[in-house]
Motif scaffolding. Structure first.
Motif, PDB file in Angstrom:
ATOM      1  N   GLN A  60      37.057 116.433  67.996  1.00  0.00           N
ATOM      2  CA  GLN A  60      37.431 115.420  68.299  1.00  0.00           C
ATOM      3  C   GLN A  60      36.142 115.021  66.439  1.00  0.00           C
ATOM      4  O   GLN A  60      34.664 115.480  66.836  1.00  0.00           O
ATOM      5  N   TYR A  61      36.344 113.390  66.649  1.00  0.00           N
ATOM      6  CA  TYR A  61      35.580 113.635  65.983  1.00  0.00           C
ATOM      7  C   TYR A  61      34.592 111.946  66.073  1.00  0.00           C
ATOM      8  O   TYR A  61      35.700 111.173  66.516  1.00  0.00           O
ATOM      9  N   LYS A  62      33.459 111.636  65.754  1.00  0.00           N
ATOM     10  CA  LYS A  62      33.280 110.543  66.467  1.00  0.00           C
ATOM     11  C   LYS A  62      32.185 109.914  64.915  1.00  0.00           C
ATOM     12  O   LYS A  62      31.583 110.422  65.074  1.00  0.00           O
ATOM     13  N   LEU A  63      32.594 108.544  64.695  1.00  0.00           N
ATOM     14  CA  LEU A  63      31.895 108.219  63.413  1.00  0.00           C
ATOM     15  C   LEU A  63      31.334 106.914  63.825  1.00  0.00           C
ATOM     16  O   LEU A  63      32.188 105.829  65.254  1.00  0.00           O
ATOM     17  N   THR A  64      30.669 106.664  63.331  1.00  0.00           N
ATOM     18  CA  THR A  64      29.297 105.446  63.359  1.00  0.00           C
ATOM     19  C   THR A  64      29.167 104.384  62.665  1.00  0.00           C
ATOM     20  O   THR A  64      28.513 104.773  61.675  1.00  0.00           O
ATOM     21  N   ILE A  65      29.834 103.630  61.823  1.00  0.00           N
ATOM     22  CA  ILE A  65      29.717 102.960  60.727  1.00  0.00           C
ATOM     23  C   ILE A  65      28.741 102.078  61.541  1.00  0.00           C
ATOM     24  O   ILE A  65      28.840 101.031  61.791  1.00  0.00           O
ATOM     25  N   GLU A  66      27.900 101.723  60.181  1.00  0.00           N
ATOM     26  CA  GLU A  66      26.673 100.363  60.059  1.00  0.00           C
ATOM     27  C   GLU A  66      26.710  99.872  59.036  1.00  0.00           C
ATOM     28  O   GLU A  66      26.379 100.608  57.551  1.00  0.00           O
ATOM     29  N   ASP A  67      27.220  98.762  58.410  1.00  0.00           N
ATOM     30  CA  ASP A  67      27.556  98.127  56.979  1.00  0.00           C
ATOM     31  C   ASP A  67      26.971  95.850  56.748  1.00  0.00           C
ATOM     32  O   ASP A  67      28.003  95.651  58.288  1.00  0.00           O
ATOM     33  N   ASN A  68      26.062  96.452  56.359  1.00  0.00           N
ATOM     34  CA  ASN A  68      26.178  94.488  56.042  1.00  0.00           C
ATOM     35  C   ASN A  68      26.128  94.005  57.386  1.00  0.00           C
ATOM     36  O   ASN A  68      26.247  92.781  57.571  1.00  0.00           O
ATOM     37  N   GLY A  69      24.916  94.445  58.180  1.00  0.00           N
ATOM     38  CA  GLY A  69      24.882  93.792  59.536  1.00  0.00           C
ATOM     39  C   GLY A  69      25.941  93.810  61.118  1.00  0.00           C
ATOM     40  O   GLY A  69      26.274  93.555  61.762  1.00  0.00           O
ATOM     41  N   LYS A  70      26.996  95.093  60.542  1.00  0.00           N
ATOM     42  CA  LYS A  70      28.445  95.945  61.734  1.00  0.00           C
ATOM     43  C   LYS A  70      28.146  96.935  61.596  1.00  0.00           C
ATOM     44  O   LYS A  70      27.786  97.634  61.170  1.00  0.00           O
ATOM     45  N   GLN A  71      28.540  97.162  63.166  1.00  0.00           N
ATOM     46  CA  GLN A  71      28.746  98.435  63.469  1.00  0.00           C
ATOM     47  C   GLN A  71      29.277  98.269  63.976  1.00  0.00           C
ATOM     48  O   GLN A  71      30.543  97.473  64.905  1.00  0.00           O
ATOM     49  N   HIS A  72      30.260  99.553  63.835  1.00  0.00           N
ATOM     50  CA  HIS A  72      31.571 100.003  64.884  1.00  0.00           C
ATOM     51  C   HIS A  72      32.008 101.691  64.999  1.00  0.00           C
ATOM     52  O   HIS A  72      31.349 102.290  64.187  1.00  0.00           O
ATOM     53  N   THR A  73      31.880 102.330  66.318  1.00  0.00           N
ATOM     54  CA  THR A  73      32.116 103.471  66.403  1.00  0.00           C
ATOM     55  C   THR A  73      34.055 104.035  66.885  1.00  0.00           C
ATOM     56  O   THR A  73      34.637 102.799  67.283  1.00  0.00           O
ATOM     57  N   VAL A  74      34.557 104.736  66.267  1.00  0.00           N
ATOM     58  CA  VAL A  74      35.456 105.308  66.299  1.00  0.00           C
ATOM     59  C   VAL A  74      35.499 106.834  66.685  1.00  0.00           C
ATOM     60  O   VAL A  74      35.131 107.444  66.366  1.00  0.00           O
ATOM     61  N   THR A  75      35.987 107.053  68.382  1.00  0.00           N
ATOM     62  CA  THR A  75      35.926 108.322  68.162  1.00  0.00           C
ATOM     63  C   THR A  75      38.127 108.710  68.687  1.00  0.00           C
ATOM     64  O   THR A  75      38.824 108.137  68.597  1.00  0.00           O
ATOM     65  N   VAL A  76      38.185 110.224  67.421  1.00  0.00           N
ATOM     66  CA  VAL A  76      39.459 110.307  67.101  1.00  0.00           C
ATOM     67  C   VAL A  76      39.662 111.665  67.402  1.00  0.00           C
ATOM     68  O   VAL A  76      38.994 112.790  67.428  1.00  0.00           O
ATOM     69  N   SER A  77      40.267 112.479  68.243  1.00  0.00           N
ATOM     70  CA  SER A  77      41.391 113.380  68.443  1.00  0.00           C
ATOM     71  C   SER A  77      41.987 114.006  66.967  1.00  0.00           C
ATOM     72  O   SER A  77      42.807 113.353  65.636  1.00  0.00           O
ATOM     73  N   GLU A  78      41.694 114.995  66.559  1.00  0.00           N
ATOM     74  CA  GLU A  78      41.997 115.973  65.415  1.00  0.00           C
ATOM     75  C   GLU A  78      43.372 115.446  65.733  1.00  0.00           C
ATOM     76  O   GLU A  78      44.654 115.788  64.092  1.00  0.00           O
ATOM     77  N   THR A  79      44.159 115.803  66.739  1.00  0.00           N
ATOM     78  CA  THR A  79      46.296 115.310  67.257  1.00  0.00           C
ATOM     79  C   THR A  79      46.126 114.177  66.117  1.00  0.00           C
ATOM     80  O   THR A  79      47.916 113.909  66.312  1.00  0.00           O
TER      81      THR A  79
END
Length: 100
Positions: A60-79
């Motif tokens: 399982q992967y969880k990515l949280t990105i912050e850029d230019n005042g924006k933030q977004h999190t995505v959680t995705v399964s490998e499959t």
């Protein structure tokens, strides 16, 4: 740009977590990361991407990105990993491995 990356699950259940910031990365990597994020269209992906056929012992992967005042999190399964996101995940896995 700052991205937090966490990989959990897998056969051994070992978790890997790292945070990368383009302000502190080597110049080559600092240029690569935004290109990969843009190619993945990360800010447009849903917060959770799951597979209709879950499999045990997959990552399982969880990515949280912050850029230019924006933030977004995505959680995705490998499959359920979208093809556009795969190069970024592979790059993050490789970079996190080098840091540890």
């Amino acid at each position: 740009m700052r991205i937090s990356f966490e990989r959990t699950g897998g056969f051994a259940g070992i978790s890997k977590k790292t945070t990368l910031d383009t302000a502190t990365l080597p110049p080559k990597e600092a240029k690569e990361l935004p290109v990969l994020v843009e190619a993945a269209d990360l800010f447009q992906l849903p917060e959770k991407i799951t597979s209709s056929h879950p499999q045990s012992d997959r990552f399982q992967y969880k990515l949280t990105i912050e850029d230019n005042g924006k933030q977004h999190t995505v959680t995705v399964s490998e499959t359920a990993l979208p093809g556009t996101l795969r190069p970024l995940i592979e790059w993050l896995n490789h970079t996190a491995q080098k840091k540890s």
